[in-house]
Design a protein around this motif. Structure first.
Motif, short mmCIF file in Angstrom:
data_model
loop_
_atom_site.label_atom_id
_atom_site.label_comp_id
_atom_site.label_asym_id
_atom_site.label_seq_id
_atom_site.Cartn_x
_atom_site.Cartn_y
_atom_site.Cartn_z
N ALA A 124 33.46 43.31 52.52
CA ALA A 124 32.42 42.39 52.05
C ALA A 124 32.86 40.96 52.30
O ALA A 124 34.05 40.64 52.21
N ARG A 135 29.85 39.79 39.04
CA ARG A 135 28.93 40.67 39.76
C ARG A 135 29.51 41.06 41.12
O ARG A 135 29.37 42.22 41.55
N TYR A 136 30.18 40.12 41.79
CA TYR A 136 30.75 40.42 43.10
C TYR A 136 31.85 41.47 43.00
O TYR A 136 31.85 42.46 43.74
N SER A 173 32.43 43.60 40.57
CA SER A 173 31.93 44.89 40.07
C SER A 173 31.22 45.69 41.16
O SER A 173 31.10 46.92 41.06
N SER A 174 30.78 45.01 42.22
CA SER A 174 30.11 45.71 43.32
C SER A 174 31.11 46.37 44.28
O SER A 174 30.70 47.21 45.10
N GLU A 211 38.02 44.20 36.95
CA GLU A 211 38.30 44.80 38.26
C GLU A 211 39.46 44.14 38.99
O GLU A 211 40.00 44.71 39.94
#
Length: 357
Positions: free
Chosen positions: A26, A39-40, A42-43, A70
Motif C-alpha cells: 500500500a 484507519r490506514y 487497521s486496513s 497494529e
C-alpha cells in the motif's frame, strides 16, 4: 510482519507498506491526524514495524504511532546516516518512503535512541529554561548598550542587575527615547527572571526523587540545573558499555584521519549531543575553581591554551561521571598527596655512574 516507511512532513506524510519479500502492499499520502493513521494501519493485513526519520517535531508522529495497536515497533532513523546508506539522485516523498520501508525490511535502519515520554517532557522544560536564560542575557546586553550610549554613571555595585543595581536603573531619567527603552527592557528582564525561577522549580520537583540526579550532584561543577541536563541527555547509562562511548556521544573526542601510516587529529567531532557537551564544558569551568584535583588537571594542559585544557577537563569529568552512574557511587575527592623521593646511597652511586658514562 509488514514494514512501513513514513516520510513525515508538517501537514501530511507519505506512507508505504512493504511485505518481507519487498513487494509494495500500500502507498498513500495521509494527513497527520490520529484517526486517519489508525484507519490506514487497521486496513493492513498484518502487524507492522514502522520507521520515521528524526526530523523536526518527530515526537508528535511517534506519540501518535505509540497509541495504534497494529504498530508493534517504532524505529527512529538518523537522517544523515540514511542518506549515506541510500542516497538517490532523484528525491521525492514517494522515493523517501520506499527507501525507508526497504531499509527497515533489510534491517539496515541506523536508529537513534528514543527516551521515554516522561524524560522527553522534562528535557523540554529544561531546554525552555536555557532558552529563557539566553533571552535574559540578550536583554542585559541591551541595557548595557543603553548605559554606554547615554553615558550613565553607575554606582559601585558587584551586580548591576541585583537589587541595588535595578533600583538605580529604575530611577534613571534618560532623554527620549532612552527612558522608554530602559523601562521596557527592565520589565522584560523581571518577567524573564520570574519565568526562569518557575521552570527551575518545576525541574527540581520532577528530578527530586531520581537517584542518578542525586549522584551527579556530588560531582564538582554540576549544580542543580547542569546535573539535570546531563542526567536527562545521558538517560540510561547502560546504553554506553564504556566511558569512551559516552565521550564520543558527547562529542568530546577529536576527529581522526589516518592514512599511509600517518595519523592526524583535528577539532572535536560535530555529530554529537550538543546539550551534553555544553553542560560538561560549563561544569568544567566551575570544577577547576572549586576542586584541587580538577584544578591540577586543568593546569596540566593550560600551556596548550585554556580552551584545550577545559575540553580535556570536560573529558575527565565525563569519564568519572560514567563510573559514578555505572556503579551508583557518589563522587569522593581524596587529597592530593605529594611524594618526596629520596634515593638510597647505592642508588645515588648508580645514578652518578650512569651520568658519567
Amino acid at each position: 510482519m509488514i514494514y512501513v516507511g513514513i516520510d513525515y512532513h508538517k501537514k501530511y506524510s507519505q506512507v508505504e507498506a512493504m511485505d518481507k519479500e519487498g513487494k509494495t502492499l500500500a502507498r498513500a499520502k495521509l494527513l497527520n491526524d490520529e484517526q486517519t493513521l489508525k484507519r490506514y494501519f487497521s486496513s493492513l493485513p498484518e502487524p507492522c514495524e514502522v520507521v520515521i526519520e528524526a526530523c523536526r517535531n518527530w515526537q508528535l508522529m511517534y506519540d501518535i504511532l505509540e497509541e495504534i495497536d497494529e504498530v508493534k515497533k517504532i524505529h527512529v532513523a538518523n537522517p544523515l546516516k540514511v542518506k549515506a546508506i541510500a542516497a538517490a539522485k532523484i528525491k521525492t516523498d514517494t522515493i523517501d518512503a520506499h527507501t525507508l520501508s526497504h531499509l527497515l525490511r533489510a534491517n539496515l535502519i541506523p536508529c537513534v535512541y528514543v527516551p521515554k515520554k516522561e524524560t522527553r517532557n522534562i528535557k523540554d522544560i529544561l531546554r525552555q529554561r536555557m532558552f529563557l536564560v539566553r533571552m535574559n542575557t540578550r536583554i542585559k546586553n541591551r541595557i548595557h548598550a543603553l548605559i554606554e550610549k547615554y553615558r550613565i554613571s553607575m554606582p559601585d555595585v558587584s551586580d548591576l542587575f541585583g537589587k541595588t543595581g535595578l533600583s538605580f536603573l529604575k530611577k534613571c531619567n534618560l532623554p527620549y527615547p532612552g527612558n522608554l527603552l530602559l523601562k521596557q527592557d527592565i520589565e522584560i528582564l523581571e518577567a524573564l527572571n520570574a519565568l526562569i525561577k518557575e521552570t527551575e522549580k518545576e525541574v527540581l520537583n520532577l528530578l527530586n526523587e531520581d537517584e542518578r540526579y542525586e549522584i551527579a550532584r556530588t560531582l564538582p561543577g554540576l549544580g542543580a540545573i547542569l546535573a539535570g541536563v546531563v542526567i536527562l541527555e545521558i538517560d540510561r547509562i547502560e546504553r554506553f558499555p564504556n566511558a569512551k562511548k559516552l565521550l564520543s556521544y558527547a562529542g568530546l573526542v577529536p576527529t581522526t584521519y589516518a592514512s599511509g601510516g600517518k595519523c592526524y587529529h583535528g577539532h572535536l567531532i560535530k555529530q554529537s549531543n550538543k546539550w551534553l557537551r555544553w553542560a560538561m564544558v560549563e561544569a568544567s569551568w566551575a570544577a577547576q575553581r572549586v576542586s584541587p584535583y580538577f584544578q591540577s588537571c586543568y593546569r596540566r594542559y593550560l600551556h596548550k591554551g585554556s580552551n584545550t585544557a577545559i575540553c580535556v577537563l570536560a573529558r575527565r569529568l565525563l569519564e568519572i561521571l560514567w563510573s559514578m552512574l555505572t556503579y551508583r557511587r557518589p563522587y569522593e575527592e581524596r587529597p592530593i598527596v605529594k611524594i618526596h623521593y629520596s634515593p638510597s646511597p647505592s642508588q645515588k652511586n648508580r645514578l652518578k655512574a650512569s651520568c658519567q658514562v
